[in-house]
Design a protein around this motif. Structure first.
Motif, mmCIF file in Angstrom:
data_model
loop_
_atom_site.group_PDB
_atom_site.id
_atom_site.type_symbol
_atom_site.label_atom_id
_atom_site.label_comp_id
_atom_site.label_asym_id
_atom_site.label_seq_id
_atom_site.Cartn_x
_atom_site.Cartn_y
_atom_site.Cartn_z
ATOM 1 N N ALA A 20 35.552 -44.340 5.893
ATOM 2 C CA ALA A 20 35.641 -43.075 6.632
ATOM 3 C C ALA A 20 34.944 -41.971 5.854
ATOM 4 N N ASP A 22 36.172 -37.209 9.755
ATOM 5 C CA ASP A 22 36.306 -38.216 10.809
ATOM 6 C C ASP A 22 37.717 -38.206 11.398
ATOM 7 N N ILE A 38 38.622 -46.080 12.700
ATOM 8 C CA ILE A 38 37.862 -44.832 12.804
ATOM 9 C C ILE A 38 37.624 -44.594 14.283
ATOM 10 N N ARG A 95 33.304 -40.199 14.550
ATOM 11 C CA ARG A 95 32.623 -39.691 13.375
ATOM 12 C C ARG A 95 32.329 -38.199 13.545
ATOM 13 N N LYS A 96 32.569 -37.424 12.496
ATOM 14 C CA LYS A 96 32.249 -35.997 12.530
ATOM 15 C C LYS A 96 30.759 -35.779 12.346
#
Length: 191
Positions: A62, A66, A93, A96-97
């Motif tokens: 990660a 996230d 996860i 995703r950022k």
């Protein structure tokens, strides 16, 4: 010194002893050392509201920011976990950022993010180096497979040469969305 990151292969999506209802959903805040702290999305009084420590071995690749699902780990025998707070394990996860980021091109077709909270290198996808050379700052787009385990980088543009004042400043401006310096024309007009 490049550290090639090989993402761990987690064969199980969810820890065997944890039901889907026991999983917590929230955001991970990572450190340059590789471990992280998980914060719940909701302030439900029946659920954990304190941060949950995530050891490096349970980070499941990660990245900072996230959205993830976490299972609380059982207390360790012989320790007083009440003083330190709970520890957890990322089991999935969700989102995703980081879609794009600034990175330095390394030998061997890799890039290393400027953001030190993302503490692993990404391989540049075949055919997407875009003429970038070792030692340059580049903007890359991260390409994730469906499980988010395998991540590669596609070079979008070259920003400048690393270890030069102008190149490093341009990289910081690009990574953090800062205003670019004034041009000579803008400075003359303001005088």
């Amino acid at each position: 010194m490049s550290k090639k990151h090989k993402f761990p292969k987690n064969k199980k999506k969810v820890h065997n002893s944890v039901s889907e209802e026991q999983l917590l959903t929230g955001t991970i805040n990572t450190t340059a050392a590789g471990f992280g702290f998980f914060k719940m999305d909701t302030e439900n009084p029946n659920q954990h509201t304190e941060e949950i420590f995530i050891p490096v071995k349970y980070m499941l690749n990660a990245m900072d920011g996230d959205r993830v699902k976490v299972a609380i780990l059982p207390p360790r025998p012989g320790t007083d976990d009440a003083l330190k707070g709970p520890a957890g394990k990322i089991v999935e996860i969700i989102e995703r950022k980081h879609k794009k980021l600034v990175a330095e091109v390394l030998p061997g077709n890799f890039v290393r993010p400027l953001n030190r909270k993302i503490n692993f290198d990404f391989e540049i996808a075949r055919g997407f180096k875009n003429k970038a050379k070792k030692g340059e700052w580049v903007e890359v787009e991260l390409a994730h497979n469906n499980s988010f385990r395998d991540v590669s980088a596609k070079v979008l543009r070259t920003i400048g040469e690393s270890v030069t004042i102008q190149g490093d400043l341009d990289a910081v401006v690009a990574e953090y969305g800062l205003a670019a310096p004034y041009t000579d024309e803008e400075n003359a007009a303001a005088a």
